[in-house]
Design a protein around this motif. Structure first.
Motif, mmCIF file in Angstrom:
data_model
loop_
_atom_site.group_PDB
_atom_site.id
_atom_site.type_symbol
_atom_site.label_atom_id
_atom_site.label_comp_id
_atom_site.label_asym_id
_atom_site.label_seq_id
_atom_site.Cartn_x
_atom_site.Cartn_y
_atom_site.Cartn_z
ATOM 1 N N ARG A 236 0.827 -1.209 0.000
ATOM 2 C CA ARG A 236 0.000 0.000 0.000
ATOM 3 C C ARG A 236 0.859 1.257 0.000
ATOM 4 O O ARG A 236 0.462 2.287 -0.553
ATOM 5 N N LEU A 237 2.017 1.184 0.622
ATOM 6 C CA LEU A 237 2.907 2.344 0.713
ATOM 7 C C LEU A 237 3.819 2.479 -0.496
ATOM 8 O O LEU A 237 4.608 3.421 -0.571
ATOM 9 N N GLY A 238 3.732 1.538 -1.435
ATOM 10 C CA GLY A 238 4.557 1.609 -2.639
ATOM 11 C C GLY A 238 5.895 0.904 -2.513
ATOM 12 O O GLY A 238 6.766 1.066 -3.377
ATOM 13 N N ILE A 239 6.072 0.115 -1.468
ATOM 14 C CA ILE A 239 7.327 -0.601 -1.227
ATOM 15 C C ILE A 239 7.195 -2.015 -1.782
ATOM 16 O O ILE A 239 6.185 -2.687 -1.564
ATOM 17 N N SER A 240 8.220 -2.477 -2.492
ATOM 18 C CA SER A 240 8.170 -3.806 -3.118
ATOM 19 C C SER A 240 9.117 -4.767 -2.414
ATOM 20 O O SER A 240 9.924 -4.374 -1.560
ATOM 21 N N SER A 241 9.055 -6.037 -2.825
ATOM 22 C CA SER A 241 9.945 -7.049 -2.263
ATOM 23 C C SER A 241 11.389 -6.836 -2.694
ATOM 24 O O SER A 241 12.297 -7.465 -2.150
ATOM 25 N N LEU A 242 11.625 -5.959 -3.674
ATOM 26 C CA LEU A 242 12.993 -5.589 -4.035
ATOM 27 C C LEU A 242 13.574 -4.618 -3.018
ATOM 28 O O LEU A 242 14.797 -4.499 -2.888
ATOM 29 N N ASP A 243 12.696 -3.913 -2.308
ATOM 30 C CA ASP A 243 13.133 -2.941 -1.301
ATOM 31 C C ASP A 243 13.278 -3.564 0.083
ATOM 32 O O ASP A 243 14.168 -3.198 0.852
ATOM 33 N N VAL A 406 9.103 5.499 7.952
ATOM 34 C CA VAL A 406 9.115 6.817 7.307
ATOM 35 C C VAL A 406 10.501 7.130 6.768
ATOM 36 O O VAL A 406 10.644 7.741 5.702
ATOM 37 N N GLU A 407 11.541 6.721 7.489
ATOM 38 C CA GLU A 407 12.904 6.871 6.962
ATOM 39 C C GLU A 407 13.027 6.128 5.622
ATOM 40 O O GLU A 407 13.624 6.635 4.672
ATOM 41 N N LEU A 408 12.468 4.937 5.554
ATOM 42 C CA LEU A 408 12.540 4.159 4.316
ATOM 43 C C LEU A 408 11.738 4.824 3.195
ATOM 44 O O LEU A 408 12.200 4.897 2.047
ATOM 45 N N LEU A 409 10.554 5.314 3.515
ATOM 46 C CA LEU A 409 9.748 6.004 2.508
ATOM 47 C C LEU A 409 10.481 7.220 1.966
ATOM 48 O O LEU A 409 10.445 7.504 0.759
ATOM 49 N N ARG A 410 11.143 7.927 2.845
ATOM 50 C CA ARG A 410 11.912 9.093 2.411
ATOM 51 C C ARG A 410 13.082 8.653 1.534
ATOM 52 O O ARG A 410 13.371 9.275 0.503
ATOM 53 N N GLU A 411 13.740 7.577 1.932
ATOM 54 C CA GLU A 411 14.873 7.053 1.168
ATOM 55 C C GLU A 411 14.455 6.680 -0.245
ATOM 56 O O GLU A 411 15.204 6.881 -1.211
ATOM 57 N N LYS A 412 13.250 6.144 -0.390
ATOM 58 C CA LYS A 412 12.761 5.682 -1.685
ATOM 59 C C LYS A 412 11.962 6.748 -2.441
ATOM 60 O O LYS A 412 11.450 6.484 -3.531
ATOM 61 N N GLY A 413 11.849 7.931 -1.874
ATOM 62 C CA GLY A 413 11.069 8.987 -2.524
ATOM 63 C C GLY A 413 9.585 8.702 -2.557
ATOM 64 O O GLY A 413 8.881 9.107 -3.493
ATOM 65 N N LEU A 414 9.092 8.006 -1.530
ATOM 66 C CA LEU A 414 7.683 7.589 -1.505
ATOM 67 C C LEU A 414 6.840 8.364 -0.500
ATOM 68 O O LEU A 414 5.680 8.022 -0.284
ATOM 69 N N VAL A 415 7.410 9.392 0.121
ATOM 70 C CA VAL A 415 6.615 10.204 1.045
ATOM 71 C C VAL A 415 5.621 11.028 0.230
ATOM 72 O O VAL A 415 6.014 11.778 -0.663
ATOM 73 N N PRO A 416 4.339 10.888 0.477
ATOM 74 C CA PRO A 416 3.347 11.584 -0.354
ATOM 75 C C PRO A 416 3.292 13.076 -0.055
ATOM 76 O O PRO A 416 3.712 13.537 1.011
ATOM 77 N N ASP A 417 2.768 13.818 -1.023
ATOM 78 C CA ASP A 417 2.526 15.243 -0.829
ATOM 79 C C ASP A 417 1.171 15.383 -0.148
ATOM 80 O O ASP A 417 0.130 15.133 -0.764
ATOM 81 N N LEU A 418 1.190 15.764 1.115
ATOM 82 C CA LEU A 418 -0.044 15.827 1.901
ATOM 83 C C LEU A 418 -0.311 17.263 2.327
ATOM 84 O O LEU A 418 -0.267 17.601 3.506
ATOM 85 N N ALA A 419 -0.559 18.108 1.347
ATOM 86 C CA ALA A 419 -0.809 19.519 1.630
ATOM 87 C C ALA A 419 -2.156 19.689 2.330
ATOM 88 O O ALA A 419 -3.057 18.855 2.203
ATOM 89 N N ARG A 420 -2.268 20.780 3.069
ATOM 90 C CA ARG A 420 -3.541 21.106 3.703
ATOM 91 C C ARG A 420 -4.603 21.314 2.628
ATOM 92 O O ARG A 420 -4.327 21.846 1.559
ATOM 93 N N GLN A 421 -5.824 20.901 2.918
ATOM 94 C CA GLN A 421 -6.907 21.046 1.955
ATOM 95 C C GLN A 421 -8.176 21.547 2.638
ATOM 96 O O GLN A 421 -8.459 21.170 3.771
ATOM 97 N N ALA A 422 -8.895 22.403 1.923
ATOM 98 C CA ALA A 422 -10.194 22.892 2.405
ATOM 99 C C ALA A 422 -11.134 22.977 1.220
ATOM 100 O O ALA A 422 -10.709 23.171 0.074
#
Length: 506
Positions: A236-243, A406-422
């Motif tokens: 779900r987070l975009g991480i594969s078995s290669l990672d 989260v360190e791993l997501l950052r390492e893989k460039g998988l941290v989503p853009d979660l801007a504030r929304q209204a």
């Protein structure tokens, strides 16, 4: 219709901002704070920093400050004069984090994924107090965790602790529920844990942990379900078995080896704690620690040789096909084929996990590049409840911390853009229209829309604010429109503008 076709708008926007009165005692930042807090501020940059906010290099230096593992010395008491001229340190305690809005959005996103995976696997959510009885976590094992407790005596003279992990709390609740609980139980929780330990990348003194546990199932099917939950989360987070991979073994492997060398049962847990350091200390250091427990040199050599095995077939050659650990592991790998995640898991006899209560299959997830510590880990703990004076119930579970992933997501460039929304910004063009604007905002909110009511600002600021919070619409309440029962709406993505009756706003 063009925005410029409303000539009265600019005239109505000459608002007078209401500036707050100066605070009677302005904040004074001492020179010592301004010079010394640069590195400590880096710690408050949570593991949940977004990809647009990389971790500052000062963070590495702060971890280096603690590399020796020794607690920092207590702060010297300040003089009366010092207290008068200084202010409270605005940084959180070392090893802890603040969660400003942008980091809270990332934390909530991760926790939402935890909860969704648990829902898909039909687990129920539970929770426990962060403050627990110290006795719940003090065991005879000599585990490292017992040396890392935030423990103290409360005002009633009771020994209490900020929980370092969650499984004992879960066991306590299972015992409390007693026969009223219908087995099997499939429970999960997301809770904060505290350990006073040396900080490294992905390791802090507080963290949040996702736990999933199955109580009342003795078969390997339970471990297979838990590993599927972990794999689903990664996917779900975009991480594969290669990672990422998941190493699997069994505590029964080590038990069998100790029995081969007639090593007393009472040394088992102590040996587990030492073996859990494999890969973290040298072979020579491990041999020295094992010998210091009273294990013979011949047995130490045998233990290390078996625990260096990476092939289940090789293990079967050593222990025999009728060995319980071998049978359990073969069943798990067969189930992994049916679940479709066999490419994620591998056998590694060195995995024993450091906690004393594990009794069977154990597993831990790791990044294949080897840059981070274990991402998560768990296993079977069939004998835990009896340590608290209850009848044992078969159980297994895992703990999955928030920091390393989260360190791993950052390492893989998988941290989503979660801007504030209204959804909407409502803006009165005149002070006398504050009441009608409040009524409109309230009506929209009751319909479930996210509405920001803005006052005492100029139009230029409002437009920039709309961009910052990714608002969909700007609703302007002006005198001429309001007298006709209308408001002006601007769709910010298309720049479309129109007037609409107030009761038709959707």
């Amino acid at each position: 219709m063009s925005w410029s076709t409303f000539p009265t708008l600019r005239h109505l926007l000459l608002l007078r901002p209401r500036l707050p009165k100066p605070y009677p005692h302005p904040l004074r930042i001492s020179s010592s704070l301004s010079s010394s807090s640069a590195s400590s501020r880096s710690l408050s940059s949570s593991s949940f920093s977004s990809s647009s906010h990389p971790v500052p290099s000062a963070l590495t230096q702060e971890y280096a400050d603690d590399a020796g593992g020794s607690p920092e010395p207590p702060a010297a008491p300040s003089s009366a004069a010092g207290r008068e001229s200084s202010v409270i340190d605005v940084n959180p305690p070392r090893g802890t984090r603040d969660f400003p809005p942008e980091e809270m959005r990332l934390r909530n996103w991760l926790f939402d994924n935890f909860r969704e995976v648990a829902r898909i696997l039909s687990f129920e959510e539970v929770d426990f107090p962060v403050l627990e009885s110290e006795a719940l976590f003090i065991r005879k094992a000599g585990e490292e965790i017992t040396q890392q407790l935030y423990n103290f005596e409360d005002k009633g003279g009771r020994r209490v602790v900020l929980r370092p992990e969650i499984t004992p709390s879960l066991a306590r609740l299972v015992i409390k529920q007693g026969k009223s609980a219908s087995l099997p139980l499939k429970w999960f929780t997301i809770g904060q844990c505290w350990r006073y330990e040396r900080m490294t990348r992905g390791r802090r003194r507080e963290h949040y942990q996702w736990n999933m546990d199955i109580i009342g199932v003795s078969r390997v099917r339970a471990e297979a379900e838990l590993i599927q939950a972990i794999v689903m989360l990664f996917e779900r987070l975009g991480i594969s078995s290669l990672d990422v991979g998941i190493r699997v073994s069994s505590r029964k492997v080590l038990q069998a080896v100790l029995q081969m060398y007639a090593i007393p049962d009472h040394l088992f847990t102590e040996v587990c704690v030492i073996v859990d350091k494999m890969g973290k200390i040298t072979r020579e250091e491990m041999e020295k620690e094992l010998i210091s427990t009273g294990v013979s040199s011949e047995a130490v050599k045998g233990i290390i040789e078996v625990l260096s095995l990476k092939s289940l077939s090789k293990l079967e050659e050593v222990l025999g096909s009728d060995n319980e650990a071998v049978a359990d592991l073969k069943k798990l790998f067969l189930l992994a084929e049916h679940y479709g995640y066999s490419n994620w898991i591998s056998f590694d006899a060195s995995v024993v996990r450091g906690l004393a209560y594990y009794t069977g299959i154990v597993f831990e997830a790791f990044d294949r590049e080897g840059k981070l510590r274990a991402i998560c880990g768990g296993g079977r703990y069939d004998k835990l409840l009896s340590t608290f004076g209850s009848d044992d119930i078969p159980a297994c579970g895992f703990g999955f911390g928030d920091a390393v992933i989260v360190e791993l997501l950052r390492e893989k460039g998988l941290v989503p853009d979660l801007a504030r929304q209204a959804d909407d910004i409502v803006f009165p063009l005149d002070e006398e229209l504050e009441g009608p604007a409040s009524s409109i905002a309230s009506s929209l909110r009751k319909r479930g829309r996210s509405v920001d009511l803005v006052e005492d600002k100029r139009l230029k600021w409002v437009f920039k604010h709309a961009e910052r919070i990714n608002a969909s619409r700007l609703i302007l309440v002006g005198n001429s429109e309001w007298r006709r029962g209308m408001v002006r709406v601007k769709i910010l993505s298309t720049r479309e503008e129109y007037e609409i009756k107030v009761d038709e706003l959707g």
